[in-house]
Design an enzyme around this catalytic site. Structure first.
Site, PDB file in Angstrom:
ATOM      1  N   ASN A  93       0.799  -1.235   0.000  1.00 49.69           N
ATOM      2  CA  ASN A  93       0.000   0.000   0.000  1.00 49.69           C
ATOM      3  C   ASN A  93       0.830   1.282   0.000  1.00 49.69           C
ATOM      4  O   ASN A  93       0.477   2.257  -0.653  1.00 49.69           O
ATOM      5  CB  ASN A  93      -1.018  -0.011   1.148  1.00 49.69           C
ATOM      6  CG  ASN A  93      -0.370  -0.012   2.500  1.00 49.69           C
ATOM      7  OD1 ASN A  93       0.674  -0.638   2.715  1.00 49.69           O
ATOM      8  ND2 ASN A  93      -0.953   0.694   3.429  1.00 49.69           N
ATOM      9  N   GLU A 124       3.457  -5.508  12.247  1.00 51.36           N
ATOM     10  CA  GLU A 124       2.525  -4.380  12.045  1.00 51.36           C
ATOM     11  C   GLU A 124       1.423  -4.883  11.133  1.00 51.36           C
ATOM     12  O   GLU A 124       1.657  -5.115   9.946  1.00 51.36           O
ATOM     13  CB  GLU A 124       3.260  -3.198  11.402  1.00 51.36           C
ATOM     14  CG  GLU A 124       4.409  -2.651  12.222  1.00 51.36           C
ATOM     15  CD  GLU A 124       3.964  -2.007  13.519  1.00 51.36           C
ATOM     16  OE1 GLU A 124       2.793  -1.620  13.624  1.00 51.36           O
ATOM     17  OE2 GLU A 124       4.800  -1.907  14.431  1.00 51.36           O
ATOM     18  N   CYS A 146      -3.324   1.597   6.277  1.00 59.27           N
ATOM     19  CA  CYS A 146      -3.732   0.853   7.471  1.00 59.27           C
ATOM     20  C   CYS A 146      -4.337   1.773   8.519  1.00 59.27           C
ATOM     21  O   CYS A 146      -5.011   1.318   9.429  1.00 59.27           O
ATOM     22  CB  CYS A 146      -2.543   0.100   8.041  1.00 59.27           C
ATOM     23  SG  CYS A 146      -1.138   1.178   8.355  1.00 59.27           S
ATOM     24  N   GLU A 151       7.308   0.355  16.056  1.00 56.05           N
ATOM     25  CA  GLU A 151       8.372   0.872  15.197  1.00 56.05           C
ATOM     26  C   GLU A 151       8.566   2.348  15.526  1.00 56.05           C
ATOM     27  O   GLU A 151       7.835   2.915  16.311  1.00 56.05           O
ATOM     28  CB  GLU A 151       7.963   0.712  13.727  1.00 56.05           C
ATOM     29  CG  GLU A 151       7.797  -0.750  13.321  1.00 56.05           C
ATOM     30  CD  GLU A 151       7.514  -0.928  11.827  1.00 56.05           C
ATOM     31  OE1 GLU A 151       6.775  -0.109  11.255  1.00 56.05           O
ATOM     32  OE2 GLU A 151       8.056  -1.887  11.249  1.00 56.05           O
TER      33      GLU A 151
HETATM   34  P1  NAD Z   1       0.192  -9.494   2.979  1.00 58.13           P
HETATM   35  O1  NAD Z   1       0.215  -9.995   4.369  1.00 58.13           O
HETATM   36  O2  NAD Z   1      -0.517 -10.277   1.947  1.00 58.13           O
HETATM   37  O3  NAD Z   1       1.675  -9.314   2.420  1.00 58.13           O
HETATM   38  C1  NAD Z   1       2.636  -8.494   3.061  1.00 58.13           C
HETATM   39  C2  NAD Z   1       4.019  -8.988   2.697  1.00 58.13           C
HETATM   40  O4  NAD Z   1       4.198 -10.281   3.266  1.00 58.13           O
HETATM   41  C3  NAD Z   1       4.266  -9.139   1.200  1.00 58.13           C
HETATM   42  O5  NAD Z   1       5.602  -8.802   0.907  1.00 58.13           O
HETATM   43  C4  NAD Z   1       4.047 -10.644   0.989  1.00 58.13           C
HETATM   44  O6  NAD Z   1       4.731 -11.146  -0.124  1.00 58.13           O
HETATM   45  C5  NAD Z   1       4.616 -11.205   2.271  1.00 58.13           C
HETATM   46  N1  NAD Z   1       4.110 -12.535   2.648  1.00 58.13           N
HETATM   47  C6  NAD Z   1       2.914 -13.092   2.356  1.00 58.13           C
HETATM   48  N2  NAD Z   1       2.848 -14.342   2.855  1.00 58.13           N
HETATM   49  C7  NAD Z   1       4.025 -14.563   3.485  1.00 58.13           C
HETATM   50  C8  NAD Z   1       4.555 -15.671   4.197  1.00 58.13           C
HETATM   51  N3  NAD Z   1       3.861 -16.805   4.345  1.00 58.13           N
HETATM   52  N4  NAD Z   1       5.783 -15.578   4.713  1.00 58.13           N
HETATM   53  C9  NAD Z   1       6.500 -14.445   4.576  1.00 58.13           C
HETATM   54  N5  NAD Z   1       6.055 -13.362   3.896  1.00 58.13           N
HETATM   55  C10 NAD Z   1       4.823 -13.418   3.366  1.00 58.13           C
HETATM   56  O7  NAD Z   1      -0.372  -8.007   3.071  1.00 58.13           O
HETATM   57  P2  NAD Z   1      -0.685  -7.010   1.867  1.00 58.13           P
HETATM   58  O8  NAD Z   1      -1.956  -7.439   1.223  1.00 58.13           O
HETATM   59  O9  NAD Z   1       0.529  -6.799   1.050  1.00 58.13           O
HETATM   60  O10 NAD Z   1      -0.921  -5.642   2.671  1.00 58.13           O
HETATM   61  C11 NAD Z   1      -2.159  -5.245   3.187  1.00 58.13           C
HETATM   62  C12 NAD Z   1      -2.219  -5.467   4.680  1.00 58.13           C
HETATM   63  O11 NAD Z   1      -1.136  -4.781   5.311  1.00 58.13           O
HETATM   64  C13 NAD Z   1      -3.461  -4.899   5.309  1.00 58.13           C
HETATM   65  O12 NAD Z   1      -3.980  -5.836   6.212  1.00 58.13           O
HETATM   66  C14 NAD Z   1      -2.975  -3.660   6.041  1.00 58.13           C
HETATM   67  O13 NAD Z   1      -3.737  -3.272   7.151  1.00 58.13           O
HETATM   68  C15 NAD Z   1      -1.608  -4.077   6.453  1.00 58.13           C
HETATM   69  N6  NAD Z   1      -0.770  -2.934   6.753  1.00 58.13           N
HETATM   70  C16 NAD Z   1      -0.457  -2.675   8.070  1.00 58.13           C
HETATM   71  C17 NAD Z   1       0.313  -1.565   8.392  1.00 58.13           C
HETATM   72  C18 NAD Z   1       0.693  -1.257   9.817  1.00 58.13           C
HETATM   73  O14 NAD Z   1       1.559  -0.421  10.020  1.00 58.13           O
HETATM   74  N7  NAD Z   1       0.083  -1.882  10.804  1.00 58.13           N
HETATM   75  C19 NAD Z   1       0.769  -0.733   7.371  1.00 58.13           C
HETATM   76  C20 NAD Z   1       0.412  -1.022   6.059  1.00 58.13           C
HETATM   77  C21 NAD Z   1      -0.352  -2.135   5.750  1.00 58.13           C
END
Ligand code: NAD
Length: 480
Positions: free
Chosen positions: A150, A248, A282, A461
């Site tokens: 995002n 996060e 997020c 963080e």
């Molecule tokens: P996602 O969990 O699908 O992927 C995030 C990252 O993790 C990607 O690089 C992905 O390739 C990797 N990943 C996926 N499966 C994995 C595994 N089994 N092992 C290791 N790595 C793996 O999330 P997304 O769809 O890319 O992002 C959206 C989500 O992120 C939303 O839920 C949003 O709320 C959250 N988010 C949270 C924050 C925060 O600061 N809390 C900030 C931004 C986004």
């Protein structure tokens, strides 16, 4: 078609298996580049490079490390235009947003931790008449940084910068949905004088490349930002290996509006906090609770503003919203609008896909959507949608709104609008969130702890919290 490469040991190299994934441009729905489909062999190569680089980087003077990181900040700044265009093309966000928020923040992340590390100190505890303790803080070794789509470069660098500043070597994986600016970052790193192998950027799927990072025994800490389900899986894998974990995760943030607020300021910011980055932040306030006295006034004014938000292709300077990040994500968000209707919700603004003219006719565009008439407990109001969809819910009392606000499994951020000082503090104290904004939204000071509670994550963080996470403390006691 352009093929992106992994950046390992200071070299741009192809994935060992020779496999690539399609990279889509959300604005057009077309594939425009290919990404390495890396696996554990590429991760192993990156680990070997990081192992060799660790003694060099961790023993370099802090001033020299800081100098190199400042060059990286400057290197991104010097190529602002390239980074802005790449981020917007990869993610679908308006170029204006990438120029105002994403890329400047990536510069700040490097700048902040490059200078922060110069002031990072550890403690000493004297025991009167007995002796003295001093605590050292050493880099951990090799760490893994995994980020979402995002805010691609913004969140990628938010992890990498403190990890590097603290003296660690890093294996980093950007989201496979938005890999391009991480690829460009490799070019900047190469020109910065950073020793080879200190930062390795490996592209690919989470379940393959990401999983190999999480499972590797030499990766001693994982800093992850992404979905709650993925965080759960990573914790299950990494915890038995006793890795340090910073997670996060998702959110379902309340935006609570009392009738004594400054209405105009609240309205302008609420449009932002609902739909900035197509609602894919997020920290967006996706559940809007409005005190009954101003509910109708708010609804009318808000819907009017929302209907005026222009959805357009990312390079359109007048675009207020661009494309959603991918087809599956667009479909997921639309499915939640359908769910909301089936749960008794009434769509009072938006709700439909937007079809632009060619070449953008296959892009992933959706109207800013407002729904009312739902129970606070229904799925639409409990599950993270992560798109341009908000719900409106009226309330009467502080107790009632607190109960509804705290009813989800998440606890990332909250926004409060009130001019009653006591109420503002009382509510901020009671609300389940790691971050609370009062009469504002997304005002960020990089020194402050950033993170959520409950299913929104573990750890914080930012500032010293990040530098403490990326170091290991050792206490030494000397007897007088
Ligand atoms: P996602 O969990 O699908 O992927 C995030 C990252 O993790 C990607 O690089 C992905 O390739 C990797 N990943 C996926 N499966 C994995 C595994 N089994 N092992 C290791 N790595 C793996 O999330 P997304 O769809 O890319 O992002 C959206 C989500 O992120 C939303 O839920 C949003 O709320 C959250 N988010 C949270 C924050 C925060 O600061 N809390 C900030 C931004 C986004």
């Amino acid at each position: 078609m352009e093929k992106l490469k992994n950046f390992i040991n200071g070299q741009f190299i192809e994935p060992i298996n020779g496999q690539y994934l399609d990279n889509y441009e959300p604005a057009t729905g077309k594939v425009y580049s290919l990404i390495p489909d890396s696996d554990e062999k590429d991760i192993e190569l990156a680990i070997q490079a990081a192992e060799k680089a660790f003694p060099i980087w961790s023993k370099m003077s802090i001033e020299d490390r800081s100098e190199i990181m400042l060059k990286i900040a400057k290197g991104i700044e010097d190529r602002m235009d390239d980074f802005v265009k790449a981020e917007s093309r990869d993610n679908g966000k308006p170029e204006k947003l990438a120029l105002q928020v994403d890329i400047p923040r990536a510069v700040s992340n490097f700048h902040f931790f490059a200078t922060g590390i110069l002031h990072f100190a550890s403690e000493s505890h004297a025991m009167e008449g007995i002796g003295v303790n001093y605590t050292t803080r050493k880099p951990i070794g090799i760490v893994g940084c995994i980020s979402p789509w995002n805010l691609p470069l913004y969140l990628f660098t938010w992890k990498i910068a403190p990890a590097l500043a603290a003296g660690n070597c890093v294996i980093a994986k950007p989201s496979e949905v938005t890999p391009y600016t991480a690829y460009l970052l490799g070019q900047v790193i190469k020109e910065s004088g950073m020793p080879d192998g200190v930062l390795n950027i490996v592209h690919g799927y989470g379940h393959r490349a990401g999983d190999a990072i999480v499972k590797h025994p030499l990766v001693k800490a994982i800093s992850f930002t992404g979905g709650t389900k993925t965080g759960e899986y990573i914790a299950q894998t990494a915890a038995p290996m006793f890795k340090k974990l910073s997670l996060e995760l998702g959110g379902k943030n309340p935006n609570i509006i009392f009738d004594d607020c400054d209405f105009d300021k609240m309205l302008a910011t609420t449009v932002q906090s609902s739909f900035a980055n197509q609602g894919q932040i997020c920290l967006c306030g996706s559940r809007i609770f409005v005190q009954r006295g101003i509910y109708e006034k708010f609804k009318t004014a808000f819907v009017e503003r929302v209907n005026a938000l222009k959805v357009s292709f990312p390079s359109d300077p007048t675009a207020k919203m661009g494309a959603l990040v991918s087809k599956p994500h667009l479909e997921k968000v639309i499915s939640y609008i359908e769910l909301a209707k089936s749960e008794g919700g009434k769509v009072i603004a938006g709700g439909k896909q937007v079809h632009l003219d060619a070449p953008y006719n296959e892009g992933y565009y959706l109207q800013a959507t407002v729904i009312e008439g739902l129970s606070y407990a229904c799925r639409t109001n409990q599950e993270e949608i992560f798109g341009p969809v908000v719900t409106l819910t009226p309330f009467d009392t502080e107790e009632e709104v607190l109960m509804m606000a705290n009813s989800t499994k998440y606890g990332l951020s909250a926004t409060l609008w009130t001019n009653n000082l006591q109420r503002a503090h009382r509510m901020a104290n009671e609300i389940d969130a790691g971050i609370v904004w009062i009469n504002s939204w997304l005002v960020r000071d990089l020194r402050t702890p950033f993170g959520g509670i409950k299913a929104s994550g573990v750890g914080r963080e930012g500032g010293w919290d990040a530098l403490r996470f990326f170091t290991e403390a050792k206490n030494v006691f000397i007897k007088y």
